[in-house]
Write an enzyme that holds these catalytic residues in place. Structure first.
Site, PDB file in Angstrom:
ATOM      1  N   GLU A   1      19.633  -1.923  94.424  1.00 60.38           N
ATOM      2  CA  GLU A   1      18.518  -0.964  94.400  1.00 60.38           C
ATOM      3  C   GLU A   1      18.534  -0.030  95.601  1.00 60.38           C
ATOM      4  O   GLU A   1      18.295   1.176  95.467  1.00 60.38           O
ATOM      5  CB  GLU A   1      17.176  -1.699  94.310  1.00 60.38           C
ATOM      6  CG  GLU A   1      16.938  -2.386  92.969  1.00 60.38           C
ATOM      7  CD  GLU A   1      17.670  -3.710  92.827  1.00 60.38           C
ATOM      8  OE1 GLU A   1      18.181  -4.225  93.848  1.00 60.38           O
ATOM      9  OE2 GLU A   1      17.738  -4.238  91.702  1.00 60.38           O
TER      10      GLU A   1
ATOM     11  N   HIS B   1       5.887 -10.662  90.767  1.00 57.19           N
ATOM     12  CA  HIS B   1       6.143  -9.630  89.757  1.00 57.19           C
ATOM     13  C   HIS B   1       4.914  -8.819  89.385  1.00 57.19           C
ATOM     14  O   HIS B   1       4.936  -8.092  88.406  1.00 57.19           O
ATOM     15  CB  HIS B   1       6.723 -10.266  88.491  1.00 57.19           C
ATOM     16  CG  HIS B   1       8.135 -10.734  88.644  1.00 57.19           C
ATOM     17  ND1 HIS B   1       8.473 -11.816  89.435  1.00 57.19           N
ATOM     18  CD2 HIS B   1       9.297 -10.271  88.136  1.00 57.19           C
ATOM     19  CE1 HIS B   1       9.784 -11.995  89.379  1.00 57.19           C
ATOM     20  NE2 HIS B   1      10.309 -11.071  88.606  1.00 57.19           N
TER      21      HIS B   1
END
Ligand SMILES: Cc1ncc(C[n+]2csc(CCOP(=O)(O)OP(=O)(O)O)c2C)c(N)n1
Ligand SMILES: [Mg+2]
Lengths: 337, 327
Positions: free
Chosen positions: B58, B128
């Site tokens: 990322e 999350h």
């Protein structure tokens, strides 16, 4: 116009470096940095600088292999890279001195300058993070069918940064036209490379299947030959390369070391590297009268450069939030209206 | 009229921009199988040169997008999980968003960061379920949080066309929202412009993301007793202070329903600005997640930390009971 415009900017077709041109570039960078250090001491360059004195052969030799359209991504120790790429030295010095006439209008400074007119896209202050930015620029060039090559400079400290290795992986995966140049000057600030790097610098590249080699970074012509091979490979679709340049900085990490004595290296080590001064190595390849002429020209030009920088106006504080957003969006001020 | 879902609106916006402008391309993880559905069919339509499958790098691919943008492209980077925006927080806020200024205006970085499932994810637990829009706003990164399909289409379109980095967060709880709208009627929505979903005279209820729908329900439930004006900023940064000032100028009362953490959340900024600058007749209130919310994996431990319709209704009723700033 840059004084370095007299140095042929395009030598990509030439397997043989122009010794006099390389000497001129090295001499110019050396004296530019020495003048900049003087301006730091005089209080004109308020940030201080990370001088590249001792490492000039890397910038000079590597950038001499590039075409004007090729892109350089520099580092915090980047003045040499910019000068070699054709950045106007007067506007670069003005930038270091935080003046409105600087290449980045006083917003880039010494640490993260860019000059898009010379295709130096930036010198990110986040060590090691230029590697993947370089991959993105290389990808954009390759997919547009452009012959552009990207040269990404970083230090030995950067090879411990995950984002650099992610950049290597992307560049290798897609065979992008990027040349990675690691200037291993033996230290990341006070940390010796040997205490930071398990394995080797070139091993980092080899792990990704990137052609990688270690090069004498004090000899501009050796640097030139190694980088030229990598640039030719990149331009012909052969993908990235990694070159470790073994070099040394003669000054401290930053000019703050003029005040704080950090005894992290032995004088004997400094002395032994002074014996391999890139300026003297290149000087030996140029006739004495030619050298004298170049030296005088460099000095005259740098007098102008310094005069221009210190005579330039400071940026208007009222413009502090200019250029923050492309559409001119202004942030709300920090104190009540 | 066809029912347009929020997710389909994101898909349409991205597809339309890629059709319209060759320099737009998308990159992210599991692109070849369009895992998030945002890019369904894109690989066939645009080819692998404009739909880039990325390894799990990322930080690397966020910087890669910056490089491509500096070279004239307009990347859209898709992230699958909100915390990935935290992993690349430095690359967005300290690099992409600062290069224009650092270059003295020489070159901007037109990247869109698309997080099409932000916020509350029942059962997914602590790592999350973050909703990090306030953090980007804090750092001065243009950040949008569309609540409806038409706004999702309009704001993603504008984000891609914008010359600066823009973070686009689609709340997971909004992805299934549907609206009666023709594709032909979808238009770009300007950044920094709020939207009044319900006009009202008693209280301004600012709501973000999926809480906009809760706020509308509260306004409808209370109609007759309390006239609630539902204000959706749509863009978190830059915030539409002018529209808020108009609204509070009419109502004199303010409640904020903010889908993020209480401490230093967007709600805190709205309340602080209102207290400094707007003619509030009574103290304002906010409903948010707790300070530094960390939700459990068991849905019971998660739901209890999320702002609810009941809390919003209670806050609205309580500001209506106030008669001033104290005794
Ligand atoms: C990611 C990151 N970590 C730390 C720093 C602080 N820092 C700036 S320069 C530097 C040393 C870098 O060493 P090296 O890469 O070897 O380059 P050199 O200074 O030797 O040219 C450090 C630690 C930074 N700018 N970025
Ligand atoms: Mg070093």
């Amino acid at each position: 116009m840059s004084v370095l415009d007299e140095v042929p900017a395009t030598e990509a077709d030439s397997a043989v470096p122009d010794s006099a041109a390389l000497y001129r570039t090295i001499r110019f960078i050396r004296r530019f940095e020495e003048r900049a250090v003087e301006l730091v001491k005089a209080g004109e360059i308020r940030s201080g600088i990370h001088p590249c004195i001792g490492q000039e052969a890397v910038a000079a030799g590597a950038v001499a292999t590039l075409d004007a359209d090729d892109v350089v991504l520099s580092s915090h120790r980047g003045h040499g890279h910019l000068l070699a790429k054709g950045c106007d030295p007067a506007r670069l010095m003005a930038e270091l001195a935080g003046r409105a006439t600087g290449i980045d209008r006083g917003r880039g400074g010494s640490f993260h300058p860019s000059d898009f007119s010379a295709n130096v896209f930036n010198a990110t202050g986040t060590v090691g993070h230029g590697a993947a930015i370089a991959a993105g620029i290389g990808w954009a060039a390759a997919t547009a069918g452009s012959p552009r090559v990207v040269l990404s400079f970083f230090g030995d400290g950067a090879v411990s940064q995950g984002a650099l290795l992610e950049g290597f992986n992307l560049a290798a995966l897609w065979r992008l036209p990027v040349v990675y140049v690691c200037e291993n000057n033996g230290y990341a600030t006070t940390l010796p490379a040997g205490a930071a790097i398990a394995g080797t610098v070139v091993g980092r590249g080899e792990a990704f299947g990137i052609p990688s080699s270690s090069v004498d970074g004090q000899d501009a012509e050796t640097v030139y030959a190694a980088v030229r091979e990598a640039v030719v490979r990149a331009r012909s679709g052969g993908g990235p390369s990694l070159l470790e340049m073994r070099t040394y900085r003669y000054h401290g990490h930053h000019t703050f070391e003029l005040k704080t004595r950090l005894r992290y290296r032995e004088q004997s080590e400094v002395d032994s590297w002074l014996g391999r001064d890139p300026l003297l190595i290149q000087a030996a390849r140029v006739a004495e009268d030619e050298r004298a002429r170049v030296d005088a020209e460099v000095e005259a030009r740098l007098d102008e450069v310094v005069r221009f920088a210190v005579a330039s106006p400071y940026p208007d504080p009222a413009t502090a939030t200019d250029h923050l957003h492309a559409d001119g969006l202004r942030p709300r001020p920090g104190s009540a209206r | 009229m066809p029912k347009l879902s929020y997710l389909k609106a994101l898909h349409r916006a991205l597809r339309d921009e890629m059709d319209r402008d060759e320099s737009v391309f998308v990159l992210g993880e599991d692109m070849n199988f369009a895992l998030t559905n945002t890019t369904s069919g894109f690989l066939d339509r645009f080819g692998a040169d404009r739909v880039l499958e990325m390894p799990l790098s990322e930080q690397g691919f966020t910087n890669f997008a910056t490089g491509a943008a500096l070279a004239g492209r307009r990347p859209v980077v898709e992230f699958q999980i909100p915390f990935l925006l935290l992993l690349v927080f430095e690359q967005i806020t300290n690099q992409a968003n600062k290069f224009l200024l650092m270059s003295g205006g020489q070159r901007s970085v037109p990247v869109t960061y698309l997080m099409p499932a932000g916020g509350h994810r029942p059962g997914w637990g602590a790592q999350h379920s973050d909703q990090p829009y306030s953090l980007f706003a804090h750092m001065g990164v243009k950040t949008v949080l569309p609540a409806t399909p038409t706004d999702a289409y309009g704001l993603l379109t504008t984000a891609i066309r914008d010359d600066d980095p823009v973070v686009v967060i689609g709340p997971l709880a909004c992805l299934g929202v549907r609206e009666d709208v023709d594709h032909a009627d979808l238009v770009p929505v300007p950044l920094g412009k709020g939207r009044i979903h319900r006009a009202g005279t008693d209280v301004t209820l600012v709501a973000t993301g999926h809480l906009v729908h809760e706020a509308i329900a509260v306004a409808d439930d209370l109609a007759g007793d309390i006239s609630v004006e539902v204000f959706d900023p749509r863009t978190v940064y830059p915030f539409d202070w002018d529209l808020l000032a108009e609204s509070v100028g009419r109502t004199g009362r303010l409640v904020v329903a903010d889908d993020t953490n209480r401490f230093s959340g967007l709600g805190a900024e709205v309340l602080a600005t209102a207290a400094e600058e707007l003619p509030l007749r009574v103290p304002p209130k906010r409903v948010s997640r707790p300070d530094g919310a960390v939700v459990g994996a068991a849905p019971e431990l998660d739901a209890v930390l999320q702002p609810t319709r009941e809390q919003i209704a209670d806050a609205v009723r309580s500001v209506l009971k106030e008669s001033g700033w104290g005794a």
